[in-house]
Structure formats: structure tokens, C-alpha cells
Design an enzyme around this catalytic site. Sequence first.
Site, PDB file in Angstrom:
ATOM      1  N   CYS A 130     147.659  92.613  35.355  1.00 52.05           N
ATOM      2  CA  CYS A 130     147.389  93.942  35.377  1.00 52.05           C
ATOM      3  C   CYS A 130     148.098  94.463  33.992  1.00 52.05           C
ATOM      4  O   CYS A 130     149.230  94.678  34.040  1.00 52.05           O
ATOM      5  CB  CYS A 130     147.769  94.771  36.455  1.00 52.05           C
ATOM      6  SG  CYS A 130     147.496  96.422  36.224  1.00 52.05           S
ATOM      7  N   CYS A 133     149.639  98.155  34.342  1.00 49.76           N
ATOM      8  CA  CYS A 133     150.872  98.021  35.299  1.00 49.76           C
ATOM      9  C   CYS A 133     151.981  97.634  34.594  1.00 49.76           C
ATOM     10  O   CYS A 133     153.094  97.859  34.751  1.00 49.76           O
ATOM     11  CB  CYS A 133     150.518  97.086  36.556  1.00 49.76           C
ATOM     12  SG  CYS A 133     148.754  97.486  37.463  1.00 49.76           S
ATOM     13  N   ASP A 134     152.006  96.606  33.846  1.00 49.62           N
ATOM     14  CA  ASP A 134     153.029  95.791  33.472  1.00 49.62           C
ATOM     15  C   ASP A 134     153.203  95.868  31.877  1.00 49.62           C
ATOM     16  O   ASP A 134     154.360  95.574  31.453  1.00 49.62           O
ATOM     17  CB  ASP A 134     153.124  94.390  33.836  1.00 49.62           C
ATOM     18  CG  ASP A 134     153.079  94.198  35.325  1.00 49.62           C
ATOM     19  OD1 ASP A 134     153.566  94.894  36.098  1.00 49.62           O
ATOM     20  OD2 ASP A 134     152.221  93.394  35.896  1.00 49.62           O
TER      21      ASP A 134
END
Length: 303
Positions: A130, A133-134
Site C-alpha cells: 500500500c 499507506c506507507d
Amino acid sequence: MQDVLIVGGGTAGLTAAIYARRAGLSCTVFEGGTPGGQIVTSPEVDNYPAMPKVSGFDYAMALLKQVQELDAEIIYESVISAELGGKTKRLCTANGEYEGKSVIIANGVLRRRLGCKGESEFEGKGVSYCATCDGAFFREKAVAVVGGGNTAFEDAEYLAGICSKVYLIHRSDKFRASDALKKSVLENKNVTVLTNSEVSEISGDRSVNSLTVRSRANGSEAKIAVSAVFVAVGMVPDNSIFSATVKLDGQGYIIAGEDCLTETEGVFVAGDTREKELRQLVTAASDGAVAAMGAFKYIKSNL
């Protein structure tokens, strides 16, 4: 006992809950991850009718709110086993057993893994599935994205704006991404594209510091210094717990027609987990509505 048990809280499952509740049915939605499904990680959705340029997160939260306002029950647990053959359907989570008159399977798909050396070892330590997300953890660092579809190109585009260098690695020289995405990414000076290549190993100490890329043309290998590898090589269904009572195709997707009815009485399927040509938010929403109305008709005919 509920009228409808819904496995999955993505677009298909939540839409099914909306239509079930509006039809006067009681329902419970089971979601072991983030409500909204995979779309939560997309920075922008621009092809959903009447909602141009909405973030995946905002879209998912709006959908969840609509379900909550209709008083549908949501249980944040994964379904680990299912008994679907009888008149009474049973689903089990780690913490309980639930009964329903009908079931809608809308569990979506899982992210496909590379299967190379080091992937599991460094998951969460530089290996991510992701980018939105990261990605911020690797600001101003060199990273790699593996894949050739829309998700991979979306990830590369996003990361190119915050990272010092992005390597886009794809096993073919043809891409499945949309023309607009391809143009944007391939013309980005911060992105280096490696085609006909695959990752053979991910290496590091406590976290990722390099990966080995193998040419599919001649087998030669090259080591590239990166701090993270973002895997975007597609999705796979995870329907093993239903395989005893619903029919799967050769890839593991549940077989059902446009009426979303499986071969098992009272069991419907909606969204990406169904065998189908197009997997998009709009088709998932359509499936959810069709499956809920199918469940409504089934329950009314069996009173």
C-alpha cells in the site's frame, strides 16, 4: 437469526447492506479489515458516477456512514468457516457463530505476492502492499514499485512526488494501466521504468536496502539500492472456506451469473470475488444491489 449475513465490508458488501435494510431485511456485515475494502488506499477515484475526484478513503467512509445510518449491524471480524448448504446458514468468526436465512459473499480479493526471496522477511520493514499507506515513511528516498496495471502506476505517480527516485519494474513490455496514467508516469523524470524484468530477491539488514532485478530476456541480474519495495501485481480470490458449497472457476473466483445467485440455494455473491469481466467500484455496487434484492426475493418466497 438475521435475514442476511454479508461477508465483506467493501463496496459490494456495504451496498448490499444498504439495499437489504431499505427492503426491510435485518442484516449483519462481517469485515476483518478496513471498511471500504481495497479502494481505501487509492488517493483519487475519478470514474465513479457523480463523485469525480474523491479520495478512496472519503468514498469508503461516506459509504460506511450511509450503512450505519440504516442501522445495519457491522462486526469487525473475519469469517473463518461457513456452513451454507442448509436452510439455515451459519458463519463462524474467532469469537462466535452467527445464523442467517441467506448469505451474500462479498469478500473481495487479496493482494498477490511476488513470492521472491526476502519478501516475507521484510514485510513491514520496507516491503509494502500500500503506497498511500506507507509511502510517506520513505520520503526523499529511492523506492521501487512492481507491477504494470493501474494500481502500480497510481503508486508510482504518488511516490514520484515524495521520493527521490522511483523504479517501476514490470515483467512485460506492455502495461495494463489506463492511457492517462501511462502518459503521466512514463513522462515523469523521477520514474525509471524497467520492463521485461522481475524481482528475484529483496535484501537488507534490519530493513530493505536493495533488490535484485533479473532480466527475463537474458537472465542477467542487477542490484538496485532502494529503501522500499511496493508490490502491486494484482489480486487473487480467497474462497477456500466456501468451496464445499459454492462452485469456483479455475482461478478460484465464485461462479454466478448477473443475478449473483450461486448454485447453492440462498447464497449470493457480489463484487470482485465473483467470476466477471469488469471489476470496478460501479460493478461492485451493482452486484451488491442485485444480490440484496435476490436475497429479499428468496426470503419472501420461503416464508
